[in-house]
Design an enzyme around this catalytic site. Structure first.
Site, PDB file in Angstrom:
ATOM      1  N   VAL A 184       0.769   4.385   2.347  1.00 48.06           N
ATOM      2  CA  VAL A 184       1.197   5.024   3.593  1.00 48.06           C
ATOM      3  C   VAL A 184       2.081   4.084   4.408  1.00 48.06           C
ATOM      4  O   VAL A 184       3.067   4.515   5.022  1.00 48.06           O
ATOM      5  CB  VAL A 184      -0.025   5.489   4.418  1.00 48.06           C
ATOM      6  N   CYS A 185       1.744   2.812   4.397  1.00 50.21           N
ATOM      7  CA  CYS A 185       2.435   1.829   5.251  1.00 50.21           C
ATOM      8  C   CYS A 185       3.957   1.822   5.086  1.00 50.21           C
ATOM      9  O   CYS A 185       4.673   1.836   6.096  1.00 50.21           O
ATOM     10  CB  CYS A 185       1.865   0.436   5.024  1.00 50.21           C
ATOM     11  N   PRO A 186       4.493   1.817   3.857  1.00 52.41           N
ATOM     12  CA  PRO A 186       5.951   1.774   3.770  1.00 52.41           C
ATOM     13  C   PRO A 186       6.617   3.025   4.326  1.00 52.41           C
ATOM     14  O   PRO A 186       7.729   2.951   4.841  1.00 52.41           O
ATOM     15  CB  PRO A 186       6.233   1.595   2.278  1.00 52.41           C
ATOM     16  N   THR A 218       0.850  -1.180   0.000  1.00 56.07           N
ATOM     17  CA  THR A 218       0.000   0.000   0.000  1.00 56.07           C
ATOM     18  C   THR A 218       0.890   1.235   0.000  1.00 56.07           C
ATOM     19  O   THR A 218       2.097   1.132  -0.185  1.00 56.07           O
ATOM     20  CB  THR A 218      -0.940  -0.012   1.223  1.00 56.07           C
TER      21      THR A 218
END
Length: 180
Positions: free
Chosen positions: A50-52, A48
């Site tokens: 935002v997650c990284p 996804t």
């Protein structure tokens, strides 16, 4: 949702770390990292947007957390194989040298109370857990808003003083001393 003063629930969950070999049944349990502070941070899904940014933000501070006797533990409701594939697909994520819990049965997310009721994925929750497995701090963001790993480090510093720390306190600053 579990909160400050609650014990980290007992668990054994598949985990994934590194990119040298396919996952082979590795697990992590509640009693891993005995005697250490734990920063357990959840993200909704691998692959996804935002997650990284959050994972990399925590990884940039990994040595700072280690200097404070704290270990990073990432988590989502993806499988260990999805974690592995995501790390393999991005050299920056591959360089993150901390375990990622693969709570694909959603048991730990549900026990902690961080499972989004409609989306069926974890919220962006961060738990600071002391060496006795007692939760000392919790923050939770919705699915679309990333968090600030530097703030997690600041709160850890404050918790480790065992003193009264005023608003916006940072390590090295004066703590509050009530008049006697």
């Amino acid at each position: 949702m579990l909160t400050v003063g609650d014990k980290l629930p007992e668990f054994t969950v598949p985990s994934q770390q590194g990119v040298d070999a396919l996952p082979n049944g590795e697990t992590l349990s509640h009693d891993a990292f005995s005697g250490k502070w734990k920063i357990l941070f959840w993200w909704p899904k691998d692959f996804t947007f935002v997650c990284p940014t959050e994972i990399l933000g925590y990884n940039e501070l990994a040595q700072d957390f280690a200097d404070r006797d704290a270990v990073l533990i990432g988590a989502s409701t993806d499988t260990d194989f999805v974690h592995f594939a995501w790390r393999k697909s991005d050299e920056r994520l591959a360089a993150c040298n901390f375990p990622w819990l693969a709570d694909n049965k959603q048991e730990l997310a549900r026990a902690l109370g961080v499972l989004h009721k409609d989306a069926g994925v974890a919220l962006r929750a961060t738990f600071i857990i002391d060496p006795e497995n007692t939760i000392q701090h919790v923050t939770v963001n919705g699915l679309d808003v990333g968090r600030n790993p530097q703030e997690t480090l600041r709160v850890l510093d404050a918790l480790q003083t065992d003193e009264l720390c005023p608003c916006n306190w940072n390590q090295g600053e004066e703590v509050l001393k009530p008049a006697a």
